[in-house]
Design an enzyme around this catalytic site. Structure first.
Site, PDB file in Angstrom:
ATOM      1  N   LYS A   6     105.278  28.412 -29.071  1.00  0.00           N
ATOM      2  CA  LYS A   6     103.803  28.418 -29.031  1.00  0.00           C
ATOM      3  C   LYS A   6     103.315  29.836 -29.329  1.00  0.00           C
ATOM      4  O   LYS A   6     103.840  30.807 -28.769  1.00  0.00           O
ATOM      5  CB  LYS A   6     103.296  27.972 -27.653  1.00  0.00           C
ATOM      6  CG  LYS A   6     103.964  26.713 -27.110  1.00  0.00           C
ATOM      7  CD  LYS A   6     103.472  25.455 -27.781  1.00  0.00           C
ATOM      8  CE  LYS A   6     104.190  24.225 -27.256  1.00  0.00           C
ATOM      9  NZ  LYS A   6     103.916  23.008 -28.006  1.00  0.00           N
TER      10      LYS A   6
ATOM     11  N   GLY B 232     105.761  11.717 -23.269  1.00  0.00           N
ATOM     12  CA  GLY B 232     106.928  11.077 -23.888  1.00  0.00           C
ATOM     13  C   GLY B 232     106.880  10.925 -25.409  1.00  0.00           C
ATOM     14  O   GLY B 232     107.688  10.194 -25.981  1.00  0.00           O
TER      15      GLY B 232
ATOM     16  N   ASP C 250     112.350  21.547 -13.128  1.00  0.00           N
ATOM     17  CA  ASP C 250     111.932  22.676 -13.958  1.00  0.00           C
ATOM     18  C   ASP C 250     112.887  22.780 -15.166  1.00  0.00           C
ATOM     19  O   ASP C 250     114.109  22.885 -14.981  1.00  0.00           O
ATOM     20  CB  ASP C 250     112.005  23.962 -13.099  1.00  0.00           C
ATOM     21  CG  ASP C 250     111.571  25.198 -13.873  1.00  0.00           C
ATOM     22  OD1 ASP C 250     111.432  25.123 -15.111  1.00  0.00           O
ATOM     23  OD2 ASP C 250     111.373  26.241 -13.230  1.00  0.00           O
TER      24      ASP C 250
HETATM   25  C1  LIG Z   1     102.829  19.801 -24.845  1.00  0.00           C
HETATM   26  S1  LIG Z   1     103.341  18.948 -23.442  1.00  0.00           S
HETATM   27  C2  LIG Z   1     104.693  18.020 -24.055  1.00  0.00           C
HETATM   28  C3  LIG Z   1     104.294  16.830 -24.834  1.00  0.00           C
HETATM   29  C4  LIG Z   1     105.451  15.964 -25.189  1.00  0.00           C
HETATM   30  N1  LIG Z   1     106.379  16.646 -26.087  1.00  0.00           N
HETATM   31  C5  LIG Z   1     104.996  14.702 -25.853  1.00  0.00           C
HETATM   32  O1  LIG Z   1     105.211  14.539 -27.050  1.00  0.00           O
HETATM   33  O2  LIG Z   1     104.418  13.848 -25.164  1.00  0.00           O
HETATM   34  C6  LIG Z   1     104.135  20.167 -22.507  1.00  0.00           C
HETATM   35  C7  LIG Z   1     104.823  19.643 -21.286  1.00  0.00           C
HETATM   36  O3  LIG Z   1     105.672  20.672 -20.799  1.00  0.00           O
HETATM   37  C8  LIG Z   1     105.751  20.536 -19.414  1.00  0.00           C
HETATM   38  N2  LIG Z   1     106.271  21.785 -18.848  1.00  0.00           N
HETATM   39  C9  LIG Z   1     105.741  23.017 -18.878  1.00  0.00           C
HETATM   40  N3  LIG Z   1     106.536  23.890 -18.233  1.00  0.00           N
HETATM   41  C10 LIG Z   1     107.613  23.184 -17.816  1.00  0.00           C
HETATM   42  C11 LIG Z   1     108.767  23.516 -17.095  1.00  0.00           C
HETATM   43  N4  LIG Z   1     109.019  24.772 -16.680  1.00  0.00           N
HETATM   44  N5  LIG Z   1     109.663  22.546 -16.832  1.00  0.00           N
HETATM   45  C12 LIG Z   1     109.457  21.276 -17.245  1.00  0.00           C
HETATM   46  N6  LIG Z   1     108.363  20.911 -17.917  1.00  0.00           N
HETATM   47  C13 LIG Z   1     107.441  21.839 -18.185  1.00  0.00           C
HETATM   48  C14 LIG Z   1     104.331  20.176 -18.979  1.00  0.00           C
HETATM   49  O4  LIG Z   1     104.361  19.491 -17.750  1.00  0.00           O
HETATM   50  C15 LIG Z   1     103.886  19.265 -20.136  1.00  0.00           C
HETATM   51  O5  LIG Z   1     104.065  17.908 -19.805  1.00  0.00           O
END
Ligand SMILES: C[S@@+](CC[C@H](N)C(=O)[O-])C[C@H]1O[C@@H](n2cnc3c(N)ncnc32)[C@H](O)[C@@H]1O
Length: 357
Positions: A304, A221, A258
């Site tokens: 990324k 979050g 998703d």
């Molecule tokens: C780098 S973290 C995000 C951190 C967040 N922005 C924060 O500041 O706390 C990436 C997130 O993307 C989510 N994620 C990856 N692929 C996803 C998808 N297809 N749908 C939803 N969430 C996804 C992962 O579960 C992870 O929690």
């Protein structure tokens, strides 16, 4: 000897070099790049000395992805006697513009970090000497260029200047932010920096409070926290768990879905943000599709870049966005930057605009 120094994140010298070389050639300016791995800067050395100033005005820092700062240098002083580094510097300033301020700095690299304390201590005596020799105005003057003395070793420095309208106002080109203790993750700083750095001045004035936002890949979050603290209502999409305190704000709805399949429930989303760890081309396409479907007006997202050819990859992603949005004759703009709080990634601000592009 004249050219430009560009500061960048250590490890991104090649990407910065490729970008600068390409942009300089587009401007019809010829020279060669010098870059060493992990030094945190590169130089572009102009074949014609007078071209350096042309490039310092023509190459827009806002439009460069990997460069944090852009300084036009007129001299590189080496082998200075460490007992007197002032005279050799002042001795290089014959054709120098009168400057309104002075910054003494080093690179954001391991060796650069060792010079930070010295740079801070050296600033006051150098400033006094430059005022005496009339190379620096007697007071801070925002109308004049800023002089930069960029130390790469204790006895070697580039002497240069930057134009205020085409440079970063921050030391080393870095906006340093403190992570709020209540933020669920340090990633929060990426979005905070993006709001402060990427939005053009007129966009910063907009009303955030009360706006609706979607955060794809939201957990735990950190990005949602930035939206909430700006007064927005957030649909947070991620299969993971959101920080409890954020949920208690009453401004967040969590969807364990998703992010590639999620569709907003109402057509009232102003902001889309996305920090999903995914292939950059896939994210770029998803972002463009949100705009194509008119599901949002503005977006901030990360691409990324774990690969080697990072500049090339960003260009491909932007091409995907351009292809999708120009085929729909949409008016849009973007700014792309590797922010200080970004690691192997860049941040994009994409927005729909009213005026023709
Ligand atoms: C780098 S973290 C995000 C951190 C967040 N922005 C924060 O500041 O706390 C990436 C997130 O993307 C989510 N994620 C990856 N692929 C996803 C998808 N297809 N749908 C939803 N969430 C996804 C992962 O579960 C992870 O929690």
């Amino acid at each position: 000897m004249a050219g430009l120094v560009f500061y960048c994140r250590p490890g991104f010298e090649n990407d910065t070099a490729n970008e600068v070389q390409e942009k300089a050639t587009e401007q019809g300016i010829h020279g060669y790049v010098q870059a060493k791995p992990n030094e945190g800067y590169i130089t572009f050395n102009c074949h014609q000395a007078s071209d350096a100033d042309v490039l310092a005005r023509g190459l827009k820092l806002d439009e460069l992805i990997f460069a944090r700062q852009l300084v036009c240098f007129t001299a590189f002083v080496e082998n200075m006697d460490v007992k007197d580094r002032i005279d050799p510097i002042v001795g290089q300033l014959d054709d120098f513009p009168e400057c309104g301020d002075l910054i003494v700095e080093s690179a954001d690299s391991n060796s650069g970090r060792e010079l930070v304390k010295f740079c801070r201590q050296f600033t006051v005596p150098l400033r006094n000497a430059l005022r005496k020799s009339r190379h620096l105005c007697g007071f801070e003057n925002e109308m004049q260029p800023v002089m930069h003395v960029f130390f790469v070793k204790t006895d070697a420095a580039y002497i240069g200047y930057s134009y205020r309208e085409n440079s970063s106002p921050y030391l080393q080109g870095i906006l340093r932010l403190r992570s709020p203790s209540e933020a669920p993750s340090r990633s929060t700083l990426k979005l905070d920096e993006a709001f402060r750095v990427l939005l053009p001045e007129e966009q910063k004035e907009q009303q955030f409070s009360g706006a609706h936002a979607v955060d794809l890949g939201a957990c735990p979050g950190g990005w949602t926290y930035q939206l909430v603290r700006r007064g927005m209502f957030v649909q947070a999409v991620d299969n993971g768990a959101m920080a409890t305190e954020l949920m208690e704000s009453g401004q967040v709805q969590h969807y364990a879905e998703d992010g590639f399949k999620f569709a907003p429930k109402k057509k009232n989303v102003e902001w889309l943000v996305c920090d999903m760890i995914e292939k950059p081309h896939r994210v770029a396409k998803l972002m463009a599709e949100w705009f194509e479907k008119k599901w949002c007006h503005q977006a901030i997202f990360n691409l990324k870049l774990p690969m080697k050819q990072r500049y090339q990859c960003v260009l491909e992603c932007l091409e995907i966005i351009d292809d999708i949005l120009s085929s729909k004759s949409m008016n849009y703009q973007y700014r792309v930057k590797q922010l200080y709080h970004d690691r192997d990634e860049v941040t994009v601000y994409l927005w729909r605009c009213r005026k023709a592009k």
